[in-house]
Design a protein around this motif. Structure first.
Motif, short mmCIF file in Angstrom:
data_model
loop_
_atom_site.label_atom_id
_atom_site.label_comp_id
_atom_site.label_asym_id
_atom_site.label_seq_id
_atom_site.Cartn_x
_atom_site.Cartn_y
_atom_site.Cartn_z
N UNK A 76 -11.19 -1.09 -31.47
CA UNK A 76 -12.65 -1.07 -31.56
C UNK A 76 -13.34 -0.95 -30.20
N UNK A 77 -12.70 -1.47 -29.16
CA UNK A 77 -13.30 -1.48 -27.82
C UNK A 77 -12.70 -0.46 -26.86
N UNK A 78 -11.58 0.16 -27.26
CA UNK A 78 -10.82 0.99 -26.33
C UNK A 78 -10.61 2.40 -26.86
N UNK A 79 -11.02 3.37 -26.06
CA UNK A 79 -10.75 4.78 -26.36
C UNK A 79 -9.51 5.21 -25.59
N UNK A 80 -8.80 6.17 -26.16
CA UNK A 80 -7.62 6.71 -25.50
C UNK A 80 -7.85 8.20 -25.22
N UNK A 81 -7.64 8.57 -23.98
CA UNK A 81 -7.72 9.98 -23.59
C UNK A 81 -6.36 10.60 -23.91
N UNK A 82 -6.38 11.74 -24.60
CA UNK A 82 -5.12 12.40 -24.97
C UNK A 82 -5.21 13.90 -24.70
N UNK A 83 -4.05 14.49 -24.49
CA UNK A 83 -3.87 15.94 -24.42
C UNK A 83 -4.85 16.64 -23.48
N UNK A 84 -5.00 16.08 -22.28
CA UNK A 84 -5.80 16.72 -21.24
C UNK A 84 -4.94 17.84 -20.67
N UNK A 85 -5.41 19.05 -20.80
CA UNK A 85 -4.60 20.22 -20.49
C UNK A 85 -5.48 21.38 -20.06
N UNK A 86 -5.08 22.07 -19.02
CA UNK A 86 -5.73 23.31 -18.60
C UNK A 86 -4.67 24.36 -18.31
N UNK A 87 -4.93 25.58 -18.75
CA UNK A 87 -4.02 26.66 -18.38
C UNK A 87 -4.13 26.85 -16.86
N UNK A 88 -3.06 27.27 -16.22
CA UNK A 88 -3.08 27.39 -14.75
C UNK A 88 -4.23 28.23 -14.21
N UNK A 89 -4.60 29.28 -14.91
CA UNK A 89 -5.67 30.17 -14.44
C UNK A 89 -7.03 29.47 -14.39
N UNK A 90 -7.20 28.38 -15.11
CA UNK A 90 -8.48 27.68 -15.17
C UNK A 90 -8.55 26.51 -14.20
N UNK A 91 -7.48 26.22 -13.52
CA UNK A 91 -7.43 25.05 -12.64
C UNK A 91 -8.11 25.34 -11.30
N UNK A 92 -8.62 24.28 -10.69
CA UNK A 92 -9.22 24.41 -9.36
C UNK A 92 -10.64 24.93 -9.35
N UNK A 93 -11.30 24.98 -10.51
CA UNK A 93 -12.67 25.50 -10.60
C UNK A 93 -13.67 24.45 -11.08
N UNK A 94 -13.24 23.19 -11.14
CA UNK A 94 -14.15 22.13 -11.57
C UNK A 94 -14.17 21.88 -13.06
N UNK A 95 -13.43 22.68 -13.83
CA UNK A 95 -13.44 22.52 -15.28
C UNK A 95 -12.79 21.20 -15.70
N UNK A 96 -11.70 20.81 -15.07
CA UNK A 96 -11.05 19.55 -15.41
C UNK A 96 -11.98 18.38 -15.19
N UNK A 97 -12.69 18.38 -14.08
CA UNK A 97 -13.65 17.32 -13.78
C UNK A 97 -14.74 17.28 -14.84
N UNK A 98 -15.24 18.44 -15.22
CA UNK A 98 -16.28 18.53 -16.25
C UNK A 98 -15.76 17.98 -17.58
N UNK A 99 -14.56 18.40 -17.97
CA UNK A 99 -13.99 17.96 -19.25
C UNK A 99 -13.76 16.45 -19.26
N UNK A 100 -13.25 15.91 -18.16
CA UNK A 100 -13.02 14.47 -18.07
C UNK A 100 -14.35 13.73 -18.19
N UNK A 101 -15.37 14.21 -17.51
CA UNK A 101 -16.69 13.59 -17.56
C UNK A 101 -17.28 13.63 -18.97
N UNK A 102 -17.15 14.77 -19.64
CA UNK A 102 -17.67 14.90 -21.02
C UNK A 102 -16.95 13.93 -21.96
N UNK A 103 -15.63 13.84 -21.82
CA UNK A 103 -14.83 12.97 -22.68
C UNK A 103 -15.20 11.51 -22.45
#
Length: 159
Positions: A76-103
């Motif tokens: 009830x109090x704890x969320x679990x982050x799962x299956x955080x994944x980016x294809x290599x071509x999408x890495x290093x452009x800030x998308x991972x940071x954006x996705x983590x923040x949204x989640x």
């Protein structure tokens, strides 16, 4: 960046299983048991998740999938982050940071008080993102998983 984050949709499960399997075999040496685990997690999510408190974020650039991140209830109090994944071509452009923040923002808005995740030490870029976003590692231990020796890590953050 014209990338949008969508909920889990048609074809996403097969794509995520295939990409996880392919890239983790190539980059980490993982065996087929990893792909089976990813499929089990995804099928359970699709079948049982509570849309009011759990969500998939699938990153799309036009007609191309780039990655995923999932927020699921651990309790009830704890969320679990799962299956955080980016294809290599999408890495290093800030998308991972954006996705983590949204989640994390979704988890916070749902009233979760903390968030946890499980990962491997070899995922240095993801671990750096977690640390930068205020997460702390709570456990690190060597294991033999998916046919290889790994160092599993548990992380958590207050929301």
């Amino acid at each position: 960046m014209s990338i949008i984050l969508k909920d889990l949709g048609p074809g996403d499960i097969d794509w995520l299983v295939a990409e996880h399997s392919r890239l983790y075999a190539r980059d980490e040496g993982f065996d087929a048991s990893f792909g089976r685990l990813v499929r089990q997690i995804l099928e359970a999510f699709a079948r049982d998740h509570d849309p009011a408190r759990e969500r998939a974020f699938i990153a799309w650039d036009g007609t191309e999938r780039l990655g995923s991140i999932f927020c699921v209830a651990q309790d009830a109090q704890t969320a679990k982050l799962r299956l955080f994944f980016l294809v290599p071509e999408a890495r290093g452009r800030g998308l991972g940071k954006r996705m983590l923040s949204e989640c994390m923002g979704f988890a916070r808005a749902c009233g979760y008080r903390r968030m946890v995740l499980w990962t491997h030490e070899s995922h240095a870029a993801a671990c750096a993102l977690y640390r930068h976003a205020g997460w702390r590692m709570t456990r690190s231990e060597p294991r033999h998983s998916f046919g290889v020796d790994v160092v599993e890590q548990a992380w958590e953050t207050a929301l």
